[in-house]
Scaffold this motif. Structure first.
Motif, PDB file in Angstrom:
ATOM      1  N   UNK A 180     -88.871 153.462 -50.401  1.00 27.48           N
ATOM      2  CA  UNK A 180     -88.781 154.728 -51.147  1.00 27.48           C
ATOM      3  C   UNK A 180     -89.825 154.874 -52.250  1.00 27.48           C
ATOM      4  N   UNK A 181     -90.540 153.799 -52.578  1.00 28.11           N
ATOM      5  CA  UNK A 181     -91.576 153.873 -53.615  1.00 28.11           C
ATOM      6  C   UNK A 181     -92.968 154.092 -53.022  1.00 28.11           C
ATOM      7  N   UNK A 182     -93.055 154.262 -51.690  1.00 30.05           N
ATOM      8  CA  UNK A 182     -94.372 154.398 -51.046  1.00 30.05           C
ATOM      9  C   UNK A 182     -94.367 155.558 -50.055  1.00 30.05           C
ATOM     10  N   UNK A 183     -94.159 156.747 -50.596  1.00 32.31           N
ATOM     11  CA  UNK A 183     -94.078 157.948 -49.766  1.00 32.31           C
ATOM     12  C   UNK A 183     -95.159 158.933 -50.191  1.00 32.31           C
ATOM     13  N   UNK A 184     -95.823 159.511 -49.199  1.00 32.72           N
ATOM     14  CA  UNK A 184     -96.892 160.488 -49.429  1.00 32.72           C
ATOM     15  C   UNK A 184     -96.514 161.827 -48.810  1.00 32.72           C
ATOM     16  N   UNK A 185     -96.881 162.893 -49.490  1.00 32.02           N
ATOM     17  CA  UNK A 185     -96.851 164.229 -48.889  1.00 32.02           C
ATOM     18  C   UNK A 185     -98.294 164.690 -48.752  1.00 32.02           C
ATOM     19  N   UNK A 208     -83.709 165.113 -57.713  1.00 31.64           N
ATOM     20  CA  UNK A 208     -84.273 164.342 -56.587  1.00 31.64           C
ATOM     21  C   UNK A 208     -84.591 162.944 -57.091  1.00 31.64           C
ATOM     22  N   UNK A 209     -83.891 161.960 -56.557  1.00 29.38           N
ATOM     23  CA  UNK A 209     -83.995 160.585 -57.043  1.00 29.38           C
ATOM     24  C   UNK A 209     -85.341 159.962 -56.715  1.00 29.38           C
ATOM     25  N   UNK A 210     -85.739 160.014 -55.448  1.00 28.07           N
ATOM     26  CA  UNK A 210     -86.972 159.356 -55.007  1.00 28.07           C
ATOM     27  C   UNK A 210     -88.154 160.308 -55.153  1.00 28.07           C
ATOM     28  N   UNK A 211     -89.201 159.839 -55.795  1.00 32.27           N
ATOM     29  CA  UNK A 211     -90.374 160.661 -56.048  1.00 32.27           C
ATOM     30  C   UNK A 211     -91.511 160.288 -55.094  1.00 32.27           C
TER      31      UNK A 211
END
Length: 401
Positions: A180-185, A208-211
């Motif tokens: 959850x700490x390595x997400x890209x948009x 929204x918890x996960x950024x």
């Protein structure tokens, strides 16, 4: 017989006048790009003709042409590809087949297509996401949001938000083995608009918890406030996307009012109460001097229209209109711009805005680049430019995600 030959000759001359455009000399694979440009102009000309004689709408014809390139979700030896839904939003899901040693990175990608066209069923987007999943050992989500004009703004943003929120749930991330700490948009063109707007929303929403760790915007469309930017003037009749065609498509995206595109063409489309937003899109201060050249800044004329379109001031439509406090919370950002692109200055101004508030920005500018090149890295063209952009994008993600 003579009259038929004359009519055919006149039609061919008219068609040739519509499809011809000089290609800048420094663009590589010159003949390929000329063939691409001729094909696009021919389709545009045919679509407009069919609309004018009442057979079908322009956008219906272009959609038929684009659907010819749709593919099935076929898995390969490296990646499992499936069609599924996040809530009720269709997505293309790419899952690496390698054994899961640690939680994986994830990329949520939004395709371009001027809000009116496109899908992750298209060969080029399927190739891009498959490549991303394999090279980064990442879970990739391609969102097939609703399209205009059947579904106008903000339907596309709402679909994107629903899909992102669904994916960011703890259970879903765990099911797919995502860190959850390595997400890209990320996204290209109009998909870049959605990526930028959604990242702003996620980062500033306390519920929204996960950024998002990083965002990647490829030749993005980031504002509709000013239709006289230097890049819009220099590339008015440019490669792939012209100013007139962009105005037509934005009209389809926002309103059925026929006076709106006419006002947009004259840069007289914004309401009077939007004056306070000038500072966020003032290219005379936000563009590097190199790109201002000898252009004279002319402010848009406000409050001359009869229609009511309050969404013109919405940051979900124009992420460049977000204020500094909203931008300060954004993650590390990658922005790619192309010289021969009417959207070039949108990206350049966003680079300046983000840097001014302390956001870490990596900016790559392609001097021989033009709009939508990623869409043409598949058969039959295999443009080197598209492959270059893909590799630059993947390289940055690999180092920063």
């Amino acid at each position: 017989m003579g009259s038929k030959a004359l009519c055919l000759g006149l039609f061919c001359a008219l068609l040739a006048s519509q499809i011809y455009i000089p290609i800048p000399g420094n663009i590589e694979e010159h003949w390929k790009v000329m063939a691409l440009e001729a094909a696009i102009k021919t389709c545009t000309f045919m679509g407009i003709c069919l609309e004018n004689i009442g057979i079908m709408k322009y956008e219906e014809f272009i959609s038929i042409v684009i659907r010819l390139d749709y593919t099935q979700p076929v898995s390969d030896e490296y990646v499992t590809v499936t069609d599924t839904v996040f809530t009720d939003i269709p997505v293309h899901l790419y899952l690496p087949k390698r054994k899961l040693e640690t939680p994986r990175r994830a990329v949520i990608y939004f395709h371009g297509g001027a809000y009116c066209f496109g899908s992750f069923k298209q060969t080029a987007f399927d190739m891009l996401n498959r490549w991303t999943a394999n090279k980064l050992d990442a879970v990739v989500v391609g969102v097939d949001y609703r399209l205009a004009p059947q579904h106008r703004f903000p339907a596309q943003f709402e679909d994107g938000m629903a899909a992102v929120k669904f994916f960011l749930q703890n259970k879903i991330l765990t099911d797919y083995g995502v860190d959850p700490t390595r997400i890209c948009i990320s996204g290209d063109s109009s998909g870049g608009t959605l990526a930028a707007a959604l990242t702003q929303q996620v980062q500033n929403d306390l519920e929204i918890k996960h950024k998002i760790k990083v965002q990647a915007l490829l030749y993005p469309h980031l504002q509709i406030f000013d239709s006289y930017l230097p890049s819009l003037r220099e590339n008015e009749h440019g490669v792939v996307l012209t100013r007139d065609m962009a105005i037509k498509l934005v009209g389809l995206y926002l309103s059925e009012d026929e006076t709106f595109p006419k006002a947009l063409r004259k840069n007289q489309h914004m309401p009077l109460e939007s004056g306070h937003l000038f500072q966020f899109v003032n290219w005379s201060t936000l563009l590097p001097k190199k790109y201002r050249k000898n252009h004279v800044y002319i402010e848009p004329i406000l409050g001359t229209t009869s229609y009511s379109l309050p969404e013109l001031m919405d940051i979900r439509l124009s992420p460049l209109l977000a204020n500094d406090s909203q931008l300060q919370n954004l993650p590390s950002t990658y922005i790619l711009t192309c010289q021969y692109d009417i959207l070039r200055d949108d990206g350049l101004m966003y680079v300046s805005r983000l840097q001014n508030v302390g956001v870490q920005v990596a900016h790559e500018h392609i001097e021989d680049g033009f709009h939508a090149a990623l869409s043409y890295m598949a058969s039959p063209l295999y443009l080197h430019l598209g492959l270059r952009i893909r590799d630059m994008y993947i390289s940055w993600l690999d180092k920063n995600l």
